[in-house]
Design a protein around this motif. Structure first.
Motif, PDB file in Angstrom:
ATOM      1  N   LEU A  20     -18.925  15.732 -41.829  1.00 48.40           N
ATOM      2  CA  LEU A  20     -19.645  14.502 -42.116  1.00 48.40           C
ATOM      3  C   LEU A  20     -18.662  13.440 -42.597  1.00 48.40           C
ATOM      4  CD1 LEU A  20     -22.726  15.904 -44.070  1.00 48.40           C
ATOM      5  CD2 LEU A  20     -22.405  15.667 -41.598  1.00 48.40           C
ATOM      6  N   SER A  21     -18.922  12.212 -42.198  1.00 47.79           N
ATOM      7  CA  SER A  21     -18.109  11.079 -42.649  1.00 47.79           C
ATOM      8  C   SER A  21     -19.012  10.046 -43.299  1.00 47.79           C
ATOM      9  CB  SER A  21     -17.368  10.445 -41.474  1.00 47.79           C
ATOM     10  OG  SER A  21     -16.508  11.363 -40.848  1.00 47.79           O
ATOM     11  N   CYS A  22     -18.435   9.297 -44.198  1.00 47.94           N
ATOM     12  CA  CYS A  22     -19.174   8.253 -44.901  1.00 47.94           C
ATOM     13  C   CYS A  22     -18.216   7.084 -45.099  1.00 47.94           C
ATOM     14  CB  CYS A  22     -19.689   8.790 -46.228  1.00 47.94           C
ATOM     15  SG  CYS A  22     -20.485   7.574 -47.292  1.00 47.94           S
ATOM     16  N   SER A  50     -18.300  16.588 -55.106  1.00 44.22           N
ATOM     17  CA  SER A  50     -17.864  15.266 -55.537  1.00 44.22           C
ATOM     18  C   SER A  50     -16.351  15.218 -55.589  1.00 44.22           C
ATOM     19  CB  SER A  50     -18.457  14.901 -56.899  1.00 44.22           C
ATOM     20  OG  SER A  50     -18.041  15.827 -57.880  1.00 44.22           O
ATOM     21  N   ILE A  51     -15.834  13.990 -55.599  1.00 42.64           N
ATOM     22  CA  ILE A  51     -14.395  13.786 -55.604  1.00 42.64           C
ATOM     23  C   ILE A  51     -14.075  12.573 -56.461  1.00 42.64           C
ATOM     24  CG2 ILE A  51     -14.433  12.389 -53.491  1.00 42.64           C
ATOM     25  CD1 ILE A  51     -11.785  13.854 -52.712  1.00 42.64           C
ATOM     26  N   SER A  52     -12.977  12.673 -57.180  1.00 48.71           N
ATOM     27  CA  SER A  52     -12.579  11.600 -58.072  1.00 48.71           C
ATOM     28  C   SER A  52     -12.081  10.384 -57.298  1.00 48.71           C
ATOM     29  CB  SER A  52     -11.479  12.094 -59.016  1.00 48.71           C
ATOM     30  OG  SER A  52     -10.326  12.478 -58.272  1.00 48.71           O
ATOM     31  N   ARG A  53     -11.873   9.289 -58.008  1.00 46.27           N
ATOM     32  CA  ARG A  53     -11.441   8.040 -57.374  1.00 46.27           C
ATOM     33  C   ARG A  53     -10.135   8.203 -56.594  1.00 46.27           C
ATOM     34  NH1 ARG A  53     -13.510   6.966 -62.359  1.00 46.27           N
ATOM     35  NH2 ARG A  53     -15.111   5.329 -62.529  1.00 46.27           N
ATOM     36  N   SER A  54      -9.231   8.947 -57.162  1.00 42.18           N
ATOM     37  CA  SER A  54      -7.928   9.124 -56.513  1.00 42.18           C
ATOM     38  C   SER A  54      -7.924  10.236 -55.475  1.00 42.18           C
ATOM     39  CB  SER A  54      -6.875   9.437 -57.576  1.00 42.18           C
ATOM     40  OG  SER A  54      -7.167  10.684 -58.194  1.00 42.18           O
ATOM     41  N   GLY A  55      -8.940  11.079 -55.549  1.00 42.03           N
ATOM     42  CA  GLY A  55      -9.010  12.208 -54.632  1.00 42.03           C
ATOM     43  C   GLY A  55      -8.332  13.460 -55.135  1.00 42.03           C
ATOM     44  N   SER A  71     -13.154  15.386 -49.143  1.00 38.68           N
ATOM     45  CA  SER A  71     -11.889  14.657 -49.174  1.00 38.68           C
ATOM     46  C   SER A  71     -12.183  13.177 -48.992  1.00 38.68           C
ATOM     47  CB  SER A  71     -10.938  15.162 -48.091  1.00 38.68           C
ATOM     48  OG  SER A  71     -11.485  14.954 -46.800  1.00 38.68           O
ATOM     49  N   ARG A  72     -11.178  12.358 -49.276  1.00 40.40           N
ATOM     50  CA  ARG A  72     -11.356  10.922 -49.102  1.00 40.40           C
ATOM     51  C   ARG A  72     -10.060  10.287 -48.638  1.00 40.40           C
ATOM     52  NH1 ARG A  72     -13.349   8.595 -54.589  1.00 40.40           N
ATOM     53  NH2 ARG A  72     -13.195   6.597 -53.467  1.00 40.40           N
ATOM     54  N   ASP A  73     -10.214   9.191 -47.935  1.00 40.98           N
ATOM     55  CA  ASP A  73      -9.077   8.387 -47.494  1.00 40.98           C
ATOM     56  C   ASP A  73      -9.332   6.973 -47.994  1.00 40.98           C
ATOM     57  OD1 ASP A  73      -7.216   6.831 -46.170  1.00 40.98           O
ATOM     58  OD2 ASP A  73      -7.371   7.926 -44.306  1.00 40.98           O
ATOM     59  N   ASN A  74      -8.695   6.609 -49.078  1.00 40.08           N
ATOM     60  CA  ASN A  74      -8.951   5.300 -49.670  1.00 40.08           C
ATOM     61  C   ASN A  74      -8.442   4.154 -48.801  1.00 40.08           C
ATOM     62  OD1 ASN A  74     -10.306   6.376 -51.852  1.00 40.08           O
ATOM     63  ND2 ASN A  74      -8.556   6.288 -53.238  1.00 40.08           N
ATOM     64  N   ALA A  75      -7.458   4.408 -47.977  1.00 41.55           N
ATOM     65  CA  ALA A  75      -6.971   3.372 -47.072  1.00 41.55           C
ATOM     66  C   ALA A  75      -7.996   3.062 -45.986  1.00 41.55           C
ATOM     67  CB  ALA A  75      -5.656   3.800 -46.442  1.00 41.55           C
ATOM     68  N   ASN A  77     -11.307   3.727 -46.528  1.00 40.26           N
ATOM     69  CA  ASN A  77     -12.608   3.579 -47.207  1.00 40.26           C
ATOM     70  C   ASN A  77     -13.620   4.625 -46.725  1.00 40.26           C
ATOM     71  OD1 ASN A  77     -11.535   1.400 -48.517  1.00 40.26           O
ATOM     72  ND2 ASN A  77     -13.020  -0.093 -47.768  1.00 40.26           N
ATOM     73  N   THR A  78     -13.172   5.860 -46.600  1.00 38.18           N
ATOM     74  CA  THR A  78     -14.028   6.890 -46.036  1.00 38.18           C
ATOM     75  C   THR A  78     -13.936   8.175 -46.854  1.00 38.18           C
ATOM     76  OG1 THR A  78     -13.722   5.965 -43.817  1.00 38.18           O
ATOM     77  CG2 THR A  78     -14.578   8.205 -43.958  1.00 38.18           C
ATOM     78  N   VAL A  79     -15.071   8.816 -47.010  1.00 36.53           N
ATOM     79  CA  VAL A  79     -15.130  10.137 -47.629  1.00 36.53           C
ATOM     80  C   VAL A  79     -15.682  11.106 -46.586  1.00 36.53           C
ATOM     81  CG1 VAL A  79     -17.437   9.751 -48.612  1.00 36.53           C
ATOM     82  CG2 VAL A  79     -15.910  11.451 -49.641  1.00 36.53           C
ATOM     83  N   TYR A  80     -15.186  12.333 -46.650  1.00 37.30           N
ATOM     84  CA  TYR A  80     -15.548  13.353 -45.670  1.00 37.30           C
ATOM     85  C   TYR A  80     -16.125  14.584 -46.363  1.00 37.30           C
ATOM     86  CZ  TYR A  80     -12.261  10.557 -42.941  1.00 37.30           C
ATOM     87  OH  TYR A  80     -11.600   9.527 -42.329  1.00 37.30           O
ATOM     88  N   LEU A  81     -16.928  15.318 -45.611  1.00 37.39           N
ATOM     89  CA  LEU A  81     -17.368  16.637 -46.043  1.00 37.39           C
ATOM     90  C   LEU A  81     -17.176  17.581 -44.859  1.00 37.39           C
ATOM     91  CD1 LEU A  81     -18.592  18.263 -48.410  1.00 37.39           C
ATOM     92  CD2 LEU A  81     -20.822  17.972 -47.284  1.00 37.39           C
TER      93      LEU A  81
END
Length: 123
Positions: A20-22, A50-55, A71-75, A77-81
């Motif tokens: 899943l992507s968000c 859940s995941i923290s701001r920094s990942g 996981s997340r990719d802040n560059a 702007n996406t979070v994954y499951l």
């Protein structure tokens, strides 16, 4: 204000995998902890991960530990499951959410929500 748009999900056999992507709008994505919740028919919405701001920090409900990875990719702007070894009991509508702390698992701690996406696991 953060808008969350989800993608992914679908129908998979037990033992299979889905991701899943968000995607979040705005420039403040990295200032939010992110979470995934799910709601099965006739049941209350429950915390999944859940995941923290920094990942760098994550949390999971016991039933998905070792099978799901947030996981997340802040560059981007996406979070994954990433969901592996799926079971029929994982069937639910999954929601991503943005909140203040990854340590909080209650849905009331999250301010912004995605539209939800159906995950169905057949036996």
């Amino acid at each position: 204000q953060v808008q969350l748009v989800q993608s992914g999900g679908g129908l998979v056999q037990a033992g299979g995998s889905l991701r899943l992507s968000c995607a979040a709008s705005g420039r403040t994505f990295s200032s939010y902890a992110m979470g995934w919740f799910r709601q099965a028919p006739g049941k209350e919405r429950e915390f999944v991960a859940s995941i923290s701001r920094s990942g760098t920090s994550t949390a999971y409900v016991d039933s998905v530990k070792g099978r799901f990875t947030i996981s997340r990719d802040n560059a981007q702007n996406t979070v994954y499951l990433q969901m592996n070894s799926l079971k029929p009991e994982d069937t639910a509508v999954y929601y991503c959410a943005a909140g203040s702390s990854y340590r909080l698992s209650g849905s009331s701690a999250y301010d912004y929500w995605g539209q939800g996406t159906q995950v169905t696991v057949s036996s």
